[in-house]
Design a protein around this motif. Structure first.
Motif, short mmCIF file in Angstrom:
data_model
loop_
_atom_site.label_atom_id
_atom_site.label_comp_id
_atom_site.label_asym_id
_atom_site.label_seq_id
_atom_site.Cartn_x
_atom_site.Cartn_y
_atom_site.Cartn_z
N GLU A 254 0.85 -1.19 0.00
CA GLU A 254 0.00 0.00 0.00
C GLU A 254 0.88 1.24 0.00
O GLU A 254 2.02 1.21 0.47
CB GLU A 254 -0.90 0.07 1.26
N GLU A 256 0.27 5.46 1.14
CA GLU A 256 -0.56 6.58 1.61
C GLU A 256 -0.06 7.82 0.89
O GLU A 256 1.14 8.14 0.98
CB GLU A 256 -0.42 6.75 3.11
N VAL A 258 -0.86 11.94 -1.01
CA VAL A 258 -1.65 13.13 -1.29
C VAL A 258 -1.51 13.40 -2.78
O VAL A 258 -0.39 13.49 -3.30
CB VAL A 258 -1.18 14.35 -0.48
N THR A 259 -2.63 13.49 -3.47
CA THR A 259 -2.60 13.66 -4.91
C THR A 259 -2.40 15.13 -5.28
O THR A 259 -2.46 16.02 -4.43
CB THR A 259 -3.90 13.15 -5.53
N ARG A 263 -6.10 15.47 -2.52
CA ARG A 263 -6.81 14.37 -1.86
C ARG A 263 -5.85 13.47 -1.10
O ARG A 263 -4.76 13.17 -1.58
CB ARG A 263 -7.58 13.55 -2.89
N HIS A 264 -6.28 13.03 0.07
CA HIS A 264 -5.49 12.14 0.92
C HIS A 264 -6.05 10.73 0.73
O HIS A 264 -7.17 10.43 1.14
CB HIS A 264 -5.62 12.59 2.38
N LEU A 265 -5.24 9.81 0.11
CA LEU A 265 -5.75 8.51 -0.29
C LEU A 265 -4.81 7.39 0.15
O LEU A 265 -3.60 7.59 0.30
CB LEU A 265 -5.86 8.43 -1.82
N ASN A 266 -5.40 6.21 0.32
CA ASN A 266 -4.63 4.97 0.38
C ASN A 266 -4.78 4.29 -0.98
O ASN A 266 -5.89 4.17 -1.50
CB ASN A 266 -5.14 4.05 1.48
N VAL A 267 -3.66 3.85 -1.55
CA VAL A 267 -3.71 3.19 -2.84
C VAL A 267 -3.05 1.82 -2.71
O VAL A 267 -2.09 1.63 -1.96
CB VAL A 267 -3.03 4.02 -3.94
N GLN A 271 -7.25 -0.61 -4.61
CA GLN A 271 -7.73 0.77 -4.48
C GLN A 271 -6.86 1.66 -5.35
O GLN A 271 -5.66 1.78 -5.13
CB GLN A 271 -7.63 1.24 -3.02
N HIS A 272 -7.48 2.27 -6.36
CA HIS A 272 -6.74 3.11 -7.31
C HIS A 272 -5.54 2.34 -7.88
O HIS A 272 -4.39 2.78 -7.78
CB HIS A 272 -6.29 4.41 -6.64
N TRP A 554 -3.73 11.65 -13.06
CA TRP A 554 -3.56 12.02 -11.66
C TRP A 554 -2.88 13.36 -11.47
O TRP A 554 -2.98 13.96 -10.39
CB TRP A 554 -2.79 10.92 -10.94
#
Length: 582
Positions: A254, A256, A258-259, A263-267, A271-272, A554
């Motif tokens: 994984e 963690e 910030v795009t 946006r603050h995401l886990n990928v 997921q994504h 992205w």
């Protein structure tokens, strides 16, 4: 600490960077097709920088050249002396908010070895840095850079010879102090087992020690100060344990992030997945800002090791046995690389050969010694005297410490020009003599050193399928990751002109000799040159078009930039250092 002279942003710091070190504000009207620089009328005001500082709870830092402590107006005797001792090493640069390793991009604009009255300019150093502590800090920096039309860069340790941490007039996201490490049992759709979460400031020396205390080990770099969560894994990431477990990018579970739009995401693979694919090998600092990663760890245990050295006699008649033995070693790698986990770093100069760091998980020193016996027999047959030392240690961290003196930081010289090439197995099978001829030519005048890193990171070793991530496909066929090194020593009088000439010679003369014996291969992007003419093919191969589409999705405004990152062709660097859209 060397950076103790630097204070968190104050009113003077705001003014100092806003007008430049010369304190002369030059009007310069540009369109928003170019990023603004401090001399432009449109550059953010002192009050705007102060507002950004408030929004990140006072963690905005004014960038300054470290070597200003060696200038008459700001002279600090003890700090200057300390800086001179360590300038060409990693230590001062990774601890500084805006400095970085690449001597080419530092451009000697403020050297501690220059005259006390010499200019001390910012050069390619970012103008400000946010000492990032959270996703919110990253989002604030991204928002400010976008709305104020200034360049944004990302720095962890600055361990990047391609200069991606550099940026004239930039706002830098300094990730170095996010250094938490935690181990846990991971439960996911593709993996069940022990894992580690590392935040983006974690360096190899700290990760290895922490893993050793947990009774596990992980894939990481050779240099103890390299950051494992940034450009290292995003470039693919090789190291002593890669032939056992695959590359760093093969073991990530994984991220963690910030795009670019905040946006603050886990990928992850579920997921994504497109962003996850690109972050694993598609190039550092280019698709999102990584705050942390989760990666696999493995049970620790015995690790065998060795060194072996022989030198070329001064007698010309002794040269051929020496070079024939280099060829014999490369052919012997065909057998050794077929053994799971075998890895060796070796160095060839115009007078010596040295295996300086052999790593073999699960092997005793007796087993290592036995496996090297056929090569030693080749040396005996040529009447070459050699020195060999074998070892075994109860865990990987102990092994790493044995072969990396000076921990925690080591004694790595980082001021260098570096070029590279992946040597495929077919070269060793069909043209090992040609490879030796190239190495001989490269090293013959004594200025260049050749380093070989034996490697087998095939999909069978990594446990994945072709296309599973964005790692350059040429890695899967590589037997050696080669690099060519010239150290640059300003403390010994090496000049900027010498540096620039060497950079050109590396691209035009030295690297092509390795390319000739490795057609249709590639180069580890973290150990190549930023201005390699064939960078798309050599660093990304068939992955480039897919990576560019992910980049456009992205980061449609191409806010993340670096040479030689995917999408950098949409920008051009002007004579005054600013970036403009191509």
């Amino acid at each position: 600490m060397i950076v103790s002279h630097r204070a968190i942003l104050a009113v003077w710091g705001l003014f100092w960077v806003s007008v430049g070190h010369s304190a002369v504000l030059k009007p310069y009207n540009v369109t928003k097709d170019c990023y603004y620089l401090p001399q432009d009328q449109e550059w953010p005001s002192v009050s705007e920088w102060a507002q950004l500082n408030k929004s990140v709870d006072g963690r905005l830092i004014a960038g300054r050249p470290m070597a200003e402590v060696c200038r008459r107006s700001t002279f600090q005797s003890e700090s200057c002396a300390d800086l001179k001792k360590e300038w060409i090493l990693a230590n001062p640069h990774f601890q500084d908010p805006v400095s970085f390793y690449s001597p080419y991009w530092l451009n000697n604009t403020c050297s501690p070895f220059a005259d006390a009255d010499a200019p001390c300019d910012m050069g390619n150093l970012p103008s400000y840095a946010i000492n990032v502590s959270s996703a919110a800090d990253v989002a604030a920096g991204l928002r400010f850079a976008r709305t104020k039309n200034i360049r944004l860069t990302i720095k962890n340790t600055g361990h990047d010879f391609n200069g991606r941490s550099s940026g004239q007039g930039a706002l830098s996201l300094w990730m170095h102090n996010l250094n938490d490490i935690s181990f846990f049992d991971y439960i996911g759709p593709t993996y069940l087992g022990r894992a580690v979460r590392m935040h983006s400031g974690v360096q190899a020396w700290d990760a290895y020690a922490a893993a050793g205390r947990e009774g596990v080990r992980m894939v990481g770099g050779f240099c103890p100060t390299v950051g494992l969560v940034g450009g290292y894994v995003q470039g693919g990431g090789h190291g002593p344990l890669a032939p056992m477990y695959g590359m760093a990018a093969d073991n990530t579970l994984e991220f963690e992030v910030v795009t670019a739009d905040g946006r603050h995401l886990n990928v992850s693979a579920t997921q994504h997945p497109d962003l996850f694919w690109a972050l694993n090998g598609g190039g550092g600092g280019n698709y999102a800002v990584v705050l942390s990663q989760v990666t696999k760890v493995f049970p620790d245990g015995i690790v065998g090791g060795a060194t072996l050295t022989f030198n070329k006699s001064d007698t010309p008649a002794e040269q051929e046995p020496f070079w024939d033995s280099v060829t014999a070693w490369q052919k012997h790698l065909l057998t050794l690389n077929s053994e799971p986990g075998f890895q060796a770093v070796y160095t060839v100069t115009n007078f010596s050969f040295q295996i300086n760091f052999l790593t073999w998980p699960g092997k005793t020193k007796e087993q290592v010694n036995s496996s090297l016996a056929p090569f030693r027999a080749e040396l005996d047959r040529r009447n070459i005297n050699f020195t060999q030392v074998v070892s075994d240690d109860s865990g990987y961290h102990k092994h790493f410490a044995r072969y990396t003196p000076g921990l925690p930081f080591g004694k790595y010289v980082v001021f260098m020009i570096l070029g590279g090439r992946l040597i495929p197995r077919r070269t060793l099978e069909n043209d090992a003599e040609g490879l030796t001829t190239a190495i001989r030519s490269i090293t013959e005048d004594g200025r260049y050193t050749y380093n070989g890193i034996s490697m087998n990171v095939s999909h069978a070793r990594a446990g994945n399928e072709p296309g599973a991530n964005a790692v350059l496909p040429a890695w899967r066929d590589a037997a050696i990751s080669s690099n060519i090194v010239v150290e640059w020593h300003p403390e010994k009088g090496d000049t900027l002109d010498m540096l620039l000439a060497t950079q050109k010679e590396m691209n035009d003369v030295m690297v092509p000799q390795l390319e000739m014996v490795s057609p249709n291969s590639g180069t580890y992007m973290n150990e190549g040159t930023f201005d390699l003419a064939t960078w798309k093919d050599d660093y990304y191969g068939t992955n480039y078009d897919k990576l560019l589409e992910i980049k456009k999705k992205w980061d449609p405004d191409m806010i993340f930039y670096g040479k030689p990152n995917v999408g950098n062709e949409y920008w051009k660097r002007m004579a005054d250092g600013r970036l403009c859209r191509a």
